[in-house]
Design a protein around this motif. Sequence first.
Motif, PDB file in Angstrom:
ATOM      1  N   TYR A  61      35.961  75.482   1.481  1.00  9.93           N
ATOM      2  CA  TYR A  61      37.248  75.851   2.065  1.00  9.93           C
ATOM      3  C   TYR A  61      38.133  74.610   2.042  1.00  9.93           C
ATOM      4  CZ  TYR A  61      40.784  77.579   5.316  1.00  9.93           C
ATOM      5  OH  TYR A  61      41.969  77.974   5.884  1.00  9.93           O
ATOM      6  N   LYS A  62      39.364  74.758   1.534  1.00 10.71           N
ATOM      7  CA  LYS A  62      40.322  73.651   1.489  1.00 10.71           C
ATOM      8  C   LYS A  62      41.640  74.120   2.107  1.00 10.71           C
ATOM      9  CE  LYS A  62      40.462  72.829  -2.977  1.00 10.71           C
ATOM     10  NZ  LYS A  62      40.615  72.171  -4.293  1.00 10.71           N
ATOM     11  N   TYR A  63      42.216  73.248   2.947  1.00 12.88           N
ATOM     12  CA  TYR A  63      43.515  73.583   3.538  1.00 12.88           C
ATOM     13  C   TYR A  63      44.485  72.444   3.280  1.00 12.88           C
ATOM     14  CZ  TYR A  63      46.985  75.682   6.523  1.00 12.88           C
ATOM     15  OH  TYR A  63      48.134  76.283   6.969  1.00 12.88           O
ATOM     16  N   TYR A  64      45.619  72.775   2.648  1.00 12.05           N
ATOM     17  CA  TYR A  64      46.623  71.783   2.258  1.00 12.05           C
ATOM     18  C   TYR A  64      47.753  71.724   3.278  1.00 12.05           C
ATOM     19  CZ  TYR A  64      44.574  72.066  -2.474  1.00 12.05           C
ATOM     20  OH  TYR A  64      43.733  72.040  -3.554  1.00 12.05           O
TER      21      TYR A  64
ATOM     22  N   GLU B 223      52.309  74.604   2.853  1.00  9.29           N
ATOM     23  CA  GLU B 223      50.906  74.639   3.266  1.00  9.29           C
ATOM     24  C   GLU B 223      50.187  75.727   2.476  1.00  9.29           C
ATOM     25  OE1 GLU B 223      50.364  74.996   7.463  1.00  9.29           O
ATOM     26  OE2 GLU B 223      51.638  73.269   7.946  1.00  9.29           O
TER      27      GLU B 223
ATOM     28  N   ARG C 280      45.909  77.102   0.954  1.00 11.66           N
ATOM     29  CA  ARG C 280      44.459  77.054   1.108  1.00 11.66           C
ATOM     30  C   ARG C 280      43.800  77.582  -0.152  1.00 11.66           C
ATOM     31  NH1 ARG C 280      43.764  82.167   5.366  1.00 11.66           N
ATOM     32  NH2 ARG C 280      44.285  83.823   3.865  1.00 11.66           N
TER      33      ARG C 280
ATOM     34  N   TYR D 102      39.596  78.852  -1.189  1.00 12.33           N
ATOM     35  CA  TYR D 102      38.259  79.034  -0.622  1.00 12.33           C
ATOM     36  C   TYR D 102      37.436  79.878  -1.583  1.00 12.33           C
ATOM     37  CZ  TYR D 102      40.504  83.417   0.805  1.00 12.33           C
ATOM     38  OH  TYR D 102      41.193  84.597   0.811  1.00 12.33           O
TER      39      TYR D 102
END
Length: 804
Positions: free
Chosen positions: A571-574, A607, A609, A611
């Motif tokens: 999981y990546k959140y920018y 923003e 994400r 995943y």
Amino acid sequence: MKLKLILLVLLLSISYSAYNQNYNGTIEGRIFNSKNNEPVPFANVVIFQTNIGSASNFDGEFKFTGIKPGFVRIQVSAVGYETYVSPELMVSNARTVNIEIPLVEANIKLEEVVVKPSAFRKTEESPVSLRIIGVQEIEKIPGANRDISKVIQSFPGVASTPAQRNDVIVRGGGPSENSFFLDDVEIPNINHFATQGASGGPVGIINVDFIREVNLYSGAFPANRGDALSSVIEFKQKDGNSEKLEVQASLGSSEVALTLDGPIGDKTSFIFSARRSYLQLLFSVLELPFLPTFNDTQFKVKTRLNKKNELSLIGLGAYDISELNLEANESELQQYILGFLPVNEQYTYTLGAVFKHYREKSYGTWVLSRSYLNNYSFKYQNNIEVDSLLTFDYLSSEAENKFRYENTTRTDNGFKINVGAGLEYAQYTNETFRKDFIGTTPVTTDYDIELDFWKWSIFGQVSRDFFQKQLILSLGFRSDANNYSSSMSDLLDQFSPRFSASYKFLPAISFNFNTGRYYQLPAYTTLGFSDGTGDFINKENGLKYISVDHLVAGFEYLPTDQSFLSIEGFYKYYRDYPFSISDSIALANKGADFGTFGDEEVLSIAEGRSYGAELLARYKDLLGFNMVMSYTLVRSEFKEFDDNLNLTSNYIVSSWDNVHIFNITATRDLKKNWQFGFKWRFVGGAPFTPIDKNKTSLIEAWDARGQEFLDFSQFNSKRLRSFHQLDIRIDKQYFYEKWSLMLYLDIQNLYNFKSEEPEIYNPQRDANGNNIVDPQDPTRYLMKTIENDGSGTILPTLGIIVQF
């Protein structure tokens, strides 16, 4: 003609080889303590998975002779050290393989545990999301044509595009989110005809003859590697031959190459290569509308000054020209491409020095480097070179002068400690003249700027194993800053912690975990964008570092020393991603096209994400095949904005939301030095944005760009069909007493799959090739839709490699 020559050589070689092939392969190397460079005498050295063995002498040196040519690994064990299995080594009669083997002191007593050697390795810092790619996979993967950038696309999490570009798109991230290192030296670019500000291009610069292995990190980045959001890729180079001069010449479908390596005195070795393409000749014959030529050179010089000090010098450079083939203008597609494609000239280089000093329990690494890029391109309307028809004139340069120091210590109680700092001076220039059409208004951008600033960083990481290596923990941090603006100058604002853990439930099963926050500086094209007054617009807009939070966890299973299975969820959140003012999308969705990326006004407000999950299976011997099989489920999306540029809770898929990615690659050694391999890949259809036909038909708009405008109010509302392709490769090798001959046939897209592409919307032309004005509306051209039958064709490559 070339095909006839290859067949003649093949026939002659077959008749000659029946009587003259023998085994004279040689492997020599040195075994040393990784923390202080002291030799390890009396180590047990064997060819992995065989009974062929030897032992190191008082200086830690060993030598094998009479080895059968092919790919082998070396296994080393010694009292008080962890067992080591080397990367793959390519053995031939013509070349001596040189290898240096670092052994790590064991943190456990010999009677407490039995260490089972394995061909698959991982590090304390990165127990997840690290793929180590060996030389056999680099050399032999079908469809890659000995291009490392294409080899990487066979591994989990890495998407490929039907356009045959080398964009590195990892776990739903954009092609600008990666960093690259060549023997500890950071290199900004790994492709010819590079997209400035991103990572892509059609052909790789790095010569595979130099490479012994590649480390691909799609997460769990070590603290000493920065400026990356999606991946860190380390290229580890071979050392030159220390005893004699060796030569390798190769001829492929697009280039000719020469590689030399050998000694310079008693303490120094070198390896050097030069390549030049002849694509412009091939493209001219095929009547393609562009004529590319690329050249590159690469070198490494290594000197062992004494037992405690060594120095390596490396260099990598490229010079690329892409001209227009104005005679290839018969078809509508040719005319369309000639209408927007610019002339481009680009050169780039990196020079670096790596000095290592070993102490009793630690070693220090000093890295000094300079990288430079010069990018020039221009475009005239209808390709008529008069000043009044100039639509695009671009000249830009990027220079980075870097210094990094780091110290690595292994303590007696089992801690591994890495600490360091970096300092960098960056210079960027840009002279841009560009006609465009933004919104409902023609716009001319015209500026000439110079930008220079300092960057600095600090980092540290501590790792240790517990309970006889059953549990391994690693905690690290990094912080970066610069004096570009006050919003980027505080190290605490870019504080980047990371934590990894690996727990072994059973001898063959482990649970691995990592979480961390990583930062990346926006591209120089974004930092230096101006409005013509000399002011940096994005600096005034409060441009920030981009940040991403990673969370990765998974299991790995090693059923044998030749097989590996893993499953990972990510999981990546920018945050603070640059948001395009003109197009109202995050810049993460751009960068996979030729030209430049990021040279526009932005706000650091987007923003997003990504995943998904990854499955990986690697077998060194499955029914005789060396096999890599991977599946990735990935979703990539960014938050939607309202009319006041406030973030909403709704997400829109990004341009990298392929959903499904599947790869299977298998190679097999056959009798009489034949090899066969295949690769099949499936990539889910990518989202795309439909054309704004109303805007595109405007004469002022079309004349400015010569290409369609997209309707970003319907951003990524459509999706292409899935893409799949089968590649095969057949190799035949001949090993003689003093030279070797390797032939290969590589066929990409064997069943000629046509990948779907968006339609082309183009002005209608009269008999003289001029655009026709709409008689009902003199502000517009009469337009027509050209149905695109898709890209893709059967692409055979014949290659010859000679070593002596």
